[in-house]
Design a protein around this motif. Structure first.
Motif, mmCIF file in Angstrom:
data_model
loop_
_atom_site.group_PDB
_atom_site.id
_atom_site.type_symbol
_atom_site.label_atom_id
_atom_site.label_comp_id
_atom_site.label_asym_id
_atom_site.label_seq_id
_atom_site.Cartn_x
_atom_site.Cartn_y
_atom_site.Cartn_z
ATOM 1 N N PRO A 1 4.518 -7.077 -0.155
ATOM 2 C CA PRO A 1 3.201 -7.540 0.302
ATOM 3 C C PRO A 1 3.261 -8.391 1.572
ATOM 4 O O PRO A 1 2.351 -8.325 2.401
ATOM 5 C CB PRO A 1 2.669 -8.364 -0.878
ATOM 6 C CG PRO A 1 3.365 -7.805 -2.065
ATOM 7 C CD PRO A 1 4.732 -7.418 -1.576
ATOM 8 N N TYR A 2 4.324 -9.155 1.752
ATOM 9 C CA TYR A 2 4.440 -9.979 2.952
ATOM 10 C C TYR A 2 4.576 -9.106 4.200
ATOM 11 O O TYR A 2 4.017 -9.406 5.255
ATOM 12 C CB TYR A 2 5.627 -10.936 2.843
ATOM 13 C CG TYR A 2 5.490 -11.898 1.686
ATOM 14 C CD1 TYR A 2 4.514 -12.891 1.709
ATOM 15 C CD2 TYR A 2 6.310 -11.798 0.580
ATOM 16 C CE1 TYR A 2 4.368 -13.765 0.640
ATOM 17 C CE2 TYR A 2 6.175 -12.665 -0.487
ATOM 18 C CZ TYR A 2 5.204 -13.645 -0.453
ATOM 19 O OH TYR A 2 5.065 -14.507 -1.507
ATOM 20 N N GLY A 3 5.313 -8.011 4.084
ATOM 21 C CA GLY A 3 5.437 -7.072 5.190
ATOM 22 C C GLY A 3 4.113 -6.391 5.501
ATOM 23 O O GLY A 3 3.815 -6.106 6.660
ATOM 24 N N LEU A 4 3.320 -6.153 4.468
ATOM 25 C CA LEU A 4 2.001 -5.566 4.689
ATOM 26 C C LEU A 4 1.114 -6.504 5.502
ATOM 27 O O LEU A 4 0.240 -6.053 6.240
ATOM 28 C CB LEU A 4 1.323 -5.234 3.361
ATOM 29 C CG LEU A 4 1.907 -4.049 2.605
ATOM 30 C CD1 LEU A 4 1.193 -3.876 1.266
ATOM 31 C CD2 LEU A 4 1.820 -2.781 3.421
ATOM 32 N N GLY A 5 1.348 -7.802 5.379
ATOM 33 C CA GLY A 5 0.612 -8.765 6.204
ATOM 34 C C GLY A 5 0.874 -8.532 7.686
ATOM 35 O O GLY A 5 -0.054 -8.572 8.500
ATOM 36 N N ALA A 6 2.123 -8.253 8.038
ATOM 37 C CA ALA A 6 2.460 -7.965 9.433
ATOM 38 C C ALA A 6 1.792 -6.673 9.888
ATOM 39 O O ALA A 6 1.277 -6.586 11.010
ATOM 40 C CB ALA A 6 3.973 -7.874 9.607
ATOM 41 N N MET B 1 -10.986 -7.419 4.210
ATOM 42 C CA MET B 1 -10.903 -8.506 3.254
ATOM 43 C C MET B 1 -10.254 -8.041 1.942
ATOM 44 O O MET B 1 -9.541 -8.805 1.306
ATOM 45 C CB MET B 1 -12.291 -9.086 2.992
ATOM 46 C CG MET B 1 -12.937 -9.770 4.206
ATOM 47 S SD MET B 1 -11.897 -10.986 5.035
ATOM 48 C CE MET B 1 -11.830 -12.289 3.871
ATOM 49 N N ILE B 2 -10.519 -6.792 1.570
ATOM 50 C CA ILE B 2 -9.918 -6.256 0.340
ATOM 51 C C ILE B 2 -8.399 -6.166 0.498
ATOM 52 O O ILE B 2 -7.646 -6.520 -0.416
ATOM 53 C CB ILE B 2 -10.521 -4.875 -0.014
ATOM 54 C CG1 ILE B 2 -11.994 -5.036 -0.405
ATOM 55 C CG2 ILE B 2 -9.731 -4.203 -1.119
ATOM 56 C CD1 ILE B 2 -12.734 -3.726 -0.559
ATOM 57 N N THR B 3 -7.961 -5.728 1.665
ATOM 58 C CA THR B 3 -6.520 -5.626 1.917
ATOM 59 C C THR B 3 -5.863 -6.995 1.866
ATOM 60 O O THR B 3 -4.820 -7.178 1.225
ATOM 61 C CB THR B 3 -6.261 -4.970 3.291
ATOM 62 O OG1 THR B 3 -6.917 -3.708 3.324
ATOM 63 C CG2 THR B 3 -4.785 -4.803 3.548
ATOM 64 N N LEU B 4 -6.463 -7.976 2.519
ATOM 65 C CA LEU B 4 -5.924 -9.330 2.512
ATOM 66 C C LEU B 4 -5.892 -9.908 1.101
ATOM 67 O O LEU B 4 -4.892 -10.503 0.678
ATOM 68 C CB LEU B 4 -6.742 -10.232 3.441
ATOM 69 C CG LEU B 4 -6.283 -11.681 3.562
ATOM 70 C CD1 LEU B 4 -4.843 -11.750 4.075
ATOM 71 C CD2 LEU B 4 -7.217 -12.457 4.472
ATOM 72 N N ALA B 5 -6.964 -9.705 0.351
ATOM 73 C CA ALA B 5 -7.004 -10.186 -1.027
ATOM 74 C C ALA B 5 -5.934 -9.504 -1.878
ATOM 75 O O ALA B 5 -5.278 -10.160 -2.694
ATOM 76 C CB ALA B 5 -8.392 -9.951 -1.628
ATOM 77 N N SER B 6 -5.728 -8.204 -1.661
ATOM 78 C CA SER B 6 -4.699 -7.478 -2.414
ATOM 79 C C SER B 6 -3.304 -7.978 -2.082
ATOM 80 O O SER B 6 -2.458 -8.136 -2.968
ATOM 81 C CB SER B 6 -4.784 -5.977 -2.118
ATOM 82 O OG SER B 6 -6.006 -5.459 -2.560
ATOM 83 N N ILE B 7 -3.050 -8.231 -0.810
ATOM 84 C CA ILE B 7 -1.748 -8.763 -0.389
ATOM 85 C C ILE B 7 -1.485 -10.093 -1.081
ATOM 86 O O ILE B 7 -0.412 -10.314 -1.647
ATOM 87 C CB ILE B 7 -1.685 -8.899 1.145
ATOM 88 C CG1 ILE B 7 -1.599 -7.513 1.789
ATOM 89 C CG2 ILE B 7 -0.512 -9.774 1.575
ATOM 90 C CD1 ILE B 7 -1.775 -7.527 3.304
ATOM 91 N N CYS B 8 -2.465 -10.972 -1.037
ATOM 92 C CA CYS B 8 -2.312 -12.297 -1.664
ATOM 93 C C CYS B 8 -2.137 -12.167 -3.180
ATOM 94 O O CYS B 8 -1.283 -12.835 -3.768
ATOM 95 C CB CYS B 8 -3.511 -13.183 -1.338
ATOM 96 S SG CYS B 8 -3.616 -13.629 0.395
ATOM 97 N N LEU B 9 -2.937 -11.322 -3.809
ATOM 98 C CA LEU B 9 -2.870 -11.138 -5.258
ATOM 99 C C LEU B 9 -1.485 -10.651 -5.677
ATOM 100 O O LEU B 9 -0.865 -11.205 -6.584
ATOM 101 C CB LEU B 9 -3.949 -10.165 -5.738
ATOM 102 C CG LEU B 9 -3.863 -9.763 -7.211
ATOM 103 C CD1 LEU B 9 -4.144 -10.972 -8.112
ATOM 104 C CD2 LEU B 9 -4.821 -8.625 -7.515
#
Length: 147
Positions: A93-98, A1-9
């Motif tokens: 950050p979008y690439g980190l989502g993948a 969840m921290i990773t997802l929140a960081s990506i979005c932030l």
């Protein structure tokens, strides 16, 4: 969840960085390719070499270092300038989502499907994410042009 929140932030925080077009491309000669390859290989070897000397506790920390992104950013900066690097960082950050989708998928599908099929399916999930992201970005561009 921290990773997802960081990506979005960070995707939100980087939204105001302008995308830069490269109008004059650097000629890709043998010399330029060799210098780029040597620079990238040197950085990778340096970071992996440091990991060996600092011990196992810090080696895990260094394994998450953006080892391919760092040489890429240096090459882009030297070839096209800081504005082009900012454009790359804006979309990182979008690439980190993948990567997150791939890694999460691996943890679930490897035990069930094994290495080969699990890798293929996880890669497919990450690719679908990127394709959906592209469709959303293209749709957003269309709406901006219309309105």
């Amino acid at each position: 969840m921290i990773t997802l929140a960081s990506i979005c932030l960070f995707a939100f925080l980087f939204r105001h960085i302008d995308d830069t077009r490269v109008d004059t491309k650097v000629a890709l000669t043998f010399r330029v390719s060799l210098l780029r390859a040597l620079a990238a290989a040197s950085i990778v070897l340096l970071i992996t070499g440091i990991a060996k000397t600092v011990g196992t506790g810090w080696a895990g920390v260094l394994s998450s270092f953006p080892i391919t992104l760092f040489p890429f950013l240096i090459i882009i900066h030297l070839s096209y300038g800081a504005a082009s690097v900012h454009s790359v960082i804006k979309h990182y950050p979008y690439g980190l989502g993948a990567l997150m989708i791939y890694t999460l998928s691996v943890s679930f599908v490897y035990p069930v499907l094994g290495l080969w099929l699990g890798t293929l399916l996880s890669f497919l999930f990450a690719t679908v994410y990127l394709l959906l992201l592209l469709m959303l970005q293209l749709a957003g561009d269309c709406f901006r042009k219309l309105g």
